[in-house]
Write a protein that holds these residues in place. Structure first.
Motif, PDB file in Angstrom:
ATOM      1  N   ILE A 163      -2.124  -2.351   3.306  1.00 50.29           N
ATOM      2  CA  ILE A 163      -3.394  -2.309   2.970  1.00 50.29           C
ATOM      3  C   ILE A 163      -3.094  -1.000   2.110  1.00 50.29           C
ATOM      4  N   LEU A 164      -4.373  -0.738   1.399  1.00 47.54           N
ATOM      5  CA  LEU A 164      -4.727   0.828   0.862  1.00 47.54           C
ATOM      6  C   LEU A 164      -5.772   1.370   1.711  1.00 47.54           C
ATOM      7  N   ALA A 165      -5.568   1.761   3.057  1.00 47.29           N
ATOM      8  CA  ALA A 165      -6.224   2.047   3.711  1.00 47.29           C
ATOM      9  C   ALA A 165      -7.969   2.947   3.400  1.00 47.29           C
ATOM     10  N   LEU A 166      -9.354   2.707   3.815  1.00 44.55           N
ATOM     11  CA  LEU A 166      -9.631   3.407   3.433  1.00 44.55           C
ATOM     12  C   LEU A 166     -10.724   4.360   4.905  1.00 44.55           C
ATOM     13  N   ASP A 167     -10.581   3.589   5.888  1.00 50.68           N
ATOM     14  CA  ASP A 167     -11.106   3.873   7.270  1.00 50.68           C
ATOM     15  C   ASP A 167     -10.285   3.820   8.283  1.00 50.68           C
ATOM     16  N   PHE A 168     -10.043   4.507   9.168  1.00 53.33           N
ATOM     17  CA  PHE A 168      -9.918   4.903  10.826  1.00 53.33           C
ATOM     18  C   PHE A 168     -10.694   4.870  11.512  1.00 53.33           C
ATOM     19  N   GLU A 169     -10.152   3.349  12.370  1.00 56.63           N
ATOM     20  CA  GLU A 169     -11.783   3.337  13.440  1.00 56.63           C
ATOM     21  C   GLU A 169     -13.116   3.610  13.058  1.00 56.63           C
ATOM     22  N   GLU A 170     -13.322   2.341  11.620  1.00 59.95           N
ATOM     23  CA  GLU A 170     -14.406   1.826  11.377  1.00 59.95           C
ATOM     24  C   GLU A 170     -15.283   3.350  10.905  1.00 59.95           C
ATOM     25  N   LYS A 171     -14.271   4.223  10.685  1.00 61.25           N
ATOM     26  CA  LYS A 171     -15.301   5.503   9.812  1.00 61.25           C
ATOM     27  C   LYS A 171     -14.364   5.521   8.276  1.00 61.25           C
ATOM     28  N   PRO A 172     -14.958   6.935   7.971  1.00 59.37           N
ATOM     29  CA  PRO A 172     -13.765   6.533   6.337  1.00 59.37           C
ATOM     30  C   PRO A 172     -12.833   8.029   6.570  1.00 59.37           C
ATOM     31  N   LEU A 173     -11.594   7.605   6.043  1.00 59.20           N
ATOM     32  CA  LEU A 173     -10.155   9.058   6.398  1.00 59.20           C
ATOM     33  C   LEU A 173     -10.876   9.702   6.684  1.00 59.20           C
ATOM     34  N   ALA A 174     -10.569  10.831   7.659  1.00 63.94           N
ATOM     35  CA  ALA A 174     -11.017  11.965   8.049  1.00 63.94           C
ATOM     36  C   ALA A 174      -9.444  12.671   7.249  1.00 63.94           C
ATOM     37  N   PRO A 175      -9.407  13.761   7.243  1.00 67.57           N
ATOM     38  CA  PRO A 175      -7.691  14.874   6.399  1.00 67.57           C
ATOM     39  C   PRO A 175      -7.059  14.816   7.215  1.00 67.57           C
ATOM     40  N   GLN A 176      -6.693  14.803   8.371  1.00 66.83           N
ATOM     41  CA  GLN A 176      -5.422  14.212   9.457  1.00 66.83           C
ATOM     42  C   GLN A 176      -5.469  12.975   9.245  1.00 66.83           C
ATOM     43  N   TRP A 177      -5.713  11.605   8.700  1.00 69.35           N
ATOM     44  CA  TRP A 177      -5.234  10.800   9.381  1.00 69.35           C
ATOM     45  C   TRP A 177      -5.341  10.109   7.436  1.00 69.35           C
ATOM     46  N   GLY A 178      -5.224  10.917   6.443  1.00 67.05           N
ATOM     47  CA  GLY A 178      -4.780  11.131   5.588  1.00 67.05           C
ATOM     48  C   GLY A 178      -6.053  10.433   4.237  1.00 67.05           C
ATOM     49  N   ALA A 179      -6.970  10.798   4.176  1.00 67.01           N
ATOM     50  CA  ALA A 179      -8.119  11.195   2.974  1.00 67.01           C
ATOM     51  C   ALA A 179      -7.686  11.480   1.904  1.00 67.01           C
ATOM     52  N   PRO A 180      -8.265  10.723   0.272  1.00 68.02           N
ATOM     53  CA  PRO A 180      -9.432   9.373   0.905  1.00 68.02           C
ATOM     54  C   PRO A 180      -8.574   8.379   0.849  1.00 68.02           C
ATOM     55  N   LEU A 181      -6.945   7.961   0.911  1.00 66.26           N
ATOM     56  CA  LEU A 181      -6.423   6.683   0.716  1.00 66.26           C
ATOM     57  C   LEU A 181      -5.361   6.963   1.322  1.00 66.26           C
ATOM     58  N   ARG A 182      -4.817   6.147   1.896  1.00 67.74           N
ATOM     59  CA  ARG A 182      -3.324   6.302   2.626  1.00 67.74           C
ATOM     60  C   ARG A 182      -2.770   4.711   3.145  1.00 67.74           C
ATOM     61  N   LEU A 183      -1.388   4.666   2.107  1.00 65.99           N
ATOM     62  CA  LEU A 183      -0.867   3.446   2.512  1.00 65.99           C
ATOM     63  C   LEU A 183      -0.793   3.159   4.051  1.00 65.99           C
ATOM     64  N   ARG A 184      -1.294   1.085   4.242  1.00 68.91           N
ATOM     65  CA  ARG A 184      -0.833   1.244   5.801  1.00 68.91           C
ATOM     66  C   ARG A 184       0.061  -0.185   5.555  1.00 68.91           C
ATOM     67  N   ILE A 185       1.230  -0.051   6.334  1.00 66.95           N
ATOM     68  CA  ILE A 185       2.313  -1.334   6.509  1.00 66.95           C
ATOM     69  C   ILE A 185       3.385  -1.103   7.253  1.00 66.95           C
ATOM     70  N   PRO A 186       2.031  -1.795   8.696  1.00 72.85           N
ATOM     71  CA  PRO A 186       2.374  -2.010   9.433  1.00 72.85           C
ATOM     72  C   PRO A 186       4.287  -3.364   9.822  1.00 72.85           C
ATOM     73  N   THR A 187       4.650  -3.238   9.015  1.00 69.59           N
ATOM     74  CA  THR A 187       5.918  -4.128   8.895  1.00 69.59           C
ATOM     75  C   THR A 187       7.285  -2.993   8.215  1.00 69.59           C
ATOM     76  N   LYS A 188       6.813  -1.763   8.992  1.00 70.72           N
ATOM     77  CA  LYS A 188       7.505  -1.020   8.437  1.00 70.72           C
ATOM     78  C   LYS A 188       7.379   0.173   9.553  1.00 70.72           C
ATOM     79  N   LEU A 189       8.126   0.307   9.432  1.00 73.47           N
ATOM     80  CA  LEU A 189       8.402   2.462  10.142  1.00 73.47           C
ATOM     81  C   LEU A 189       6.569   3.302   9.367  1.00 73.47           C
ATOM     82  N   GLY A 190       6.986   4.389  10.725  1.00 67.58           N
ATOM     83  CA  GLY A 190       5.312   5.043  10.117  1.00 67.58           C
ATOM     84  C   GLY A 190       5.347   5.662   8.841  1.00 67.58           C
TER      85      GLY A 190
END
Length: 252
Positions: A193-220
């Protein structure tokens, strides 16, 4: 060594014949053992004892081996909300005090083998279908945590922009200087997914705001933060860590 393992989404018994076949054809180097692959099937190595040796072997796991193991039908394990790790650990190629803020007038640029190259605003991305997941983030350093993300399935986005899904790669460029590439099969995998939220809140800067890739089938290190551009291409454009010798491989 103290370890804690989750039930793997893909069992070793399930992939052992494929690994043995690859070994016989010389596609896996001798240092890569079945034991070194336990991390890929969901085992959280909670100490650093032995981790370096395992990772050294795993970094030799090339894309041909990945192609034999990867299947769009194989999903990373999901978890209940009670399993979420709090506080979630910050990770990046820089210290937390160096976290980048979102540039003014941010847009997501799209290029390469796509029909529609118009940039996307945050509001336009939020209007697309959204999907949530509670999955394990596995770091190549040997630790893992369970987090909750939601956003646009990458497959939905690629089809919306008219991407050539027969192309080989999708390349991601970030405004923090990071970049990475994934194969098209991984891009179309339903949990990517192209993640927009983390823990049901818009991504904060430390989590990659405003948009990040989230691909759980690969390493971080594949889940790039702070996205600013996506390119569909038949040329492998590498990545920040990949260009330093970290081969890309499946993380289930």
């Amino acid at each position: 060594m103290s370890t804690q393992c989750i039930k793997p989404a893909v069992s070793m018994a399930e992939i052992k014949p494929e690994l043995e076949g690859l070994r016989r054809r010389g596609l896996l180097r001798s240092a890569l053992t079945l034991g070194a692959l336990t991390m890929l099937t969901g085992c959280d190595l909670s100490t650093h004892s032995g981790v370096d040796a395992a990772l050294e072997a795993m970094l030799r796991f090339d894309d041909r081996a990945q192609a034999a193991l990867f299947s769009r039908k194989r999903l990373a394990e999901t978890y209940p909300a009670s399993a979420i790790t709090r506080p979630f650990r910050f990770n990046a190629y820089y210290a937390e005090w160096q976290v980048r803020l979102v540039p003014d007038n941010w847009v997501l640029n799209v290029g390469g083998l796509v029909a529609d190259k118009r940039p996307w605003t945050l509001q336009a991305l939020m209007a697309l279908p959204q999907q949530g997941q509670i999955t394990r983030h596995i770091c190549i350093e040997g630790w893992s945590q369970i987090g909750q993300w939601s956003g646009v399935p990458l497959s939905v986005f690629l089809r919306r922009v008219g991407a050539d899904t027969s192309a080989r790669y999708v390349y991601f460029k970030c405004f923090d200087g990071y970049f990475t590439s994934i194969d098209m099969a991984s891009a179309l995998q339903p949990q990517t997914i192209l993640a927009l939220d983390f823990e049901e809140k818009p991504l904060a800067p430390q989590w990659g705001a405003p948009l990040r890739l989230r691909i759980p089938t690969k390493l971080g290190f594949k889940s790039a933060k702070n996205l600013e551009a996506i390119e569909v291409t038949n040329k492998y454009l590498g990545g920040y860590w990949e260009n330093q010798g970290y081969d890309w491989f499946a993380g289930v």
